[in-house]
Design a protein around this motif. Structure first.
Motif, PDB file in Angstrom:
ATOM      1  N   ASP A  90       0.847  -1.190   0.000  1.00  0.00           N
ATOM      2  CA  ASP A  90       0.000   0.000   0.000  1.00  0.00           C
ATOM      3  C   ASP A  90       0.887   1.246   0.000  1.00  0.00           C
ATOM      4  OD1 ASP A  90      -1.728   2.200   0.947  1.00  0.00           O
ATOM      5  OD2 ASP A  90      -3.192   0.605   1.326  1.00  0.00           O
ATOM      6  N   ILE A  91       0.676   2.120  -0.949  1.00  0.00           N
ATOM      7  CA  ILE A  91       1.530   3.302  -1.078  1.00  0.00           C
ATOM      8  C   ILE A  91       1.439   4.218   0.132  1.00  0.00           C
ATOM      9  CG2 ILE A  91       1.776   3.321  -3.577  1.00  0.00           C
ATOM     10  CD1 ILE A  91      -0.598   5.161  -3.775  1.00  0.00           C
ATOM     11  N   ILE A  96       4.302   6.861   4.655  1.00  0.00           N
ATOM     12  CA  ILE A  96       4.566   7.020   6.088  1.00  0.00           C
ATOM     13  C   ILE A  96       6.028   6.723   6.383  1.00  0.00           C
ATOM     14  CG2 ILE A  96       4.068   6.095   8.398  1.00  0.00           C
ATOM     15  CD1 ILE A  96       1.152   5.549   7.230  1.00  0.00           C
ATOM     16  N   MET A  97       6.529   5.650   5.810  1.00  0.00           N
ATOM     17  CA  MET A  97       7.932   5.285   6.013  1.00  0.00           C
ATOM     18  C   MET A  97       8.853   6.407   5.532  1.00  0.00           C
ATOM     19  SD  MET A  97       7.528   1.339   4.651  1.00  0.00           S
ATOM     20  CE  MET A  97       9.218   1.221   4.128  1.00  0.00           C
ATOM     21  N   ALA A  98       8.588   6.926   4.347  1.00  0.00           N
ATOM     22  CA  ALA A  98       9.429   7.985   3.781  1.00  0.00           C
ATOM     23  C   ALA A  98       9.348   9.265   4.605  1.00  0.00           C
ATOM     24  CB  ALA A  98       9.029   8.255   2.328  1.00  0.00           C
ATOM     25  N   LYS A 140      -1.729  -7.909   4.339  1.00  0.00           N
ATOM     26  CA  LYS A 140      -2.446  -7.087   3.362  1.00  0.00           C
ATOM     27  C   LYS A 140      -1.497  -6.181   2.581  1.00  0.00           C
ATOM     28  CE  LYS A 140      -6.418  -6.896   6.435  1.00  0.00           C
ATOM     29  NZ  LYS A 140      -7.250  -6.038   7.281  1.00  0.00           N
ATOM     30  N   GLY A 141      -0.197  -6.267   2.887  1.00  0.00           N
ATOM     31  CA  GLY A 141       0.760  -5.366   2.240  1.00  0.00           C
ATOM     32  C   GLY A 141       0.652  -3.952   2.774  1.00  0.00           C
ATOM     33  N   GLU A 142       0.234  -3.814   4.033  1.00  0.00           N
ATOM     34  CA  GLU A 142      -0.002  -2.489   4.624  1.00  0.00           C
ATOM     35  C   GLU A 142       0.926  -2.172   5.787  1.00  0.00           C
ATOM     36  OE1 GLU A 142      -4.123  -2.476   5.794  1.00  0.00           O
ATOM     37  OE2 GLU A 142      -4.812  -2.278   3.715  1.00  0.00           O
ATOM     38  N   ALA A 143       1.999  -2.944   5.984  1.00  0.00           N
ATOM     39  CA  ALA A 143       2.835  -2.735   7.167  1.00  0.00           C
ATOM     40  C   ALA A 143       4.293  -3.059   6.882  1.00  0.00           C
ATOM     41  CB  ALA A 143       2.335  -3.609   8.319  1.00  0.00           C
ATOM     42  N   ASP A 180       2.267   1.135   9.869  1.00  0.00           N
ATOM     43  CA  ASP A 180       1.250   0.673   8.932  1.00  0.00           C
ATOM     44  C   ASP A 180       0.291   1.805   8.582  1.00  0.00           C
ATOM     45  OD1 ASP A 180      -1.259   0.652  10.557  1.00  0.00           O
ATOM     46  OD2 ASP A 180      -0.345  -1.021  11.641  1.00  0.00           O
ATOM     47  N   CYS A 181      -0.520   1.574   7.552  1.00  0.00           N
ATOM     48  CA  CYS A 181      -1.441   2.606   7.073  1.00  0.00           C
ATOM     49  C   CYS A 181      -2.865   2.378   7.572  1.00  0.00           C
ATOM     50  CB  CYS A 181      -1.406   2.689   5.550  1.00  0.00           C
ATOM     51  SG  CYS A 181      -1.977   1.189   4.729  1.00  0.00           S
TER      52      CYS A 181
END
Length: 189
Positions: A90-91, A96-98, A140-143, A180-181
């Protein structure tokens, strides 16, 4: 996989995350708005994987648009290294990471401990640890679970929480921060 280099951020998640970056650096909102205009519109992520030995350093968003090839590279990089399964990341999580990395003013890349997790991997980890959620956002590819050797867990936690873009977990005993988002929330010690 070798080092990647490309160009490529989202609306609400990015605005919140990068507004936190700019506002933290600026004493007033009017100054913050000026910094946003003058800073350019580029988002970059740098990571290493201790499990695979891979590195990525890519610009994934430029002037209001995500760069599809760069986002694909990030997704591949953040795959489940145990099974080699890939799921779109998830972009919003990448943003958030960036943004947290920018707030930390860190020059070293993140060490990615865990990105996407297949259900099989999550079940295995859950059987070994109480700290793994049954319906983990990793599946979910969100973390992402991340570490920086130049910053403490508390520093990383505070930077990610300041973005107010999702969940932030502090795992001081294991020396990493979960980002995570999902809903905005914090946990851990």
């Amino acid at each position: 996989m070798t080092e990647f280099s490309s160009l490529s951020m989202t609306r609400r998640g990015v605005l919140g995350a990068f507004a936190a970056t700019t506002i933290a650096a600026a004493p007033t909102f009017s100054n913050a708005a000026g910094l946003l205009r003058g800073a350019g519109d580029i988002r970059r992520i740098r990571m290493t994987s201790p499990r695979t030995g891979e590195k990525i350093d890519t610009i994934y968003w430029i002037e209001g648009s995500y760069i599809k090839d760069a986002v694909k590279e990030i997704t591949l990089f953040m795959r489940d290294w145990r099974t080699n399964d890939v799921r779109n990341i998830d972009i919003r999580t990448i943003d958030i990471m960036a943004a947290a990395h920018n707030l930390l003013d860190a020059h070293e890349p993140y060490m990615l401990l865990s990105g996407y997790r297949s259900p099989k991997t999550n079940a295995m980890l859950r059987s070994r640890s109480r700290g793994v959620a049954k319906n983990s956002r990793h599946m979910k590819g969100e973390a992402a679970d991340l570490r920086l050797s130049s910053r403490s867990v508390n520093q990383m936690f505070r930077a990610a929480a300041a973005c107010r873009g999702g969940g932030v977990g502090r795992y001081s005993g294991s020396n990493f921060v979960h980002m995570d988002c999902g809903p905005v929330r914090t946990w851990g010690s």
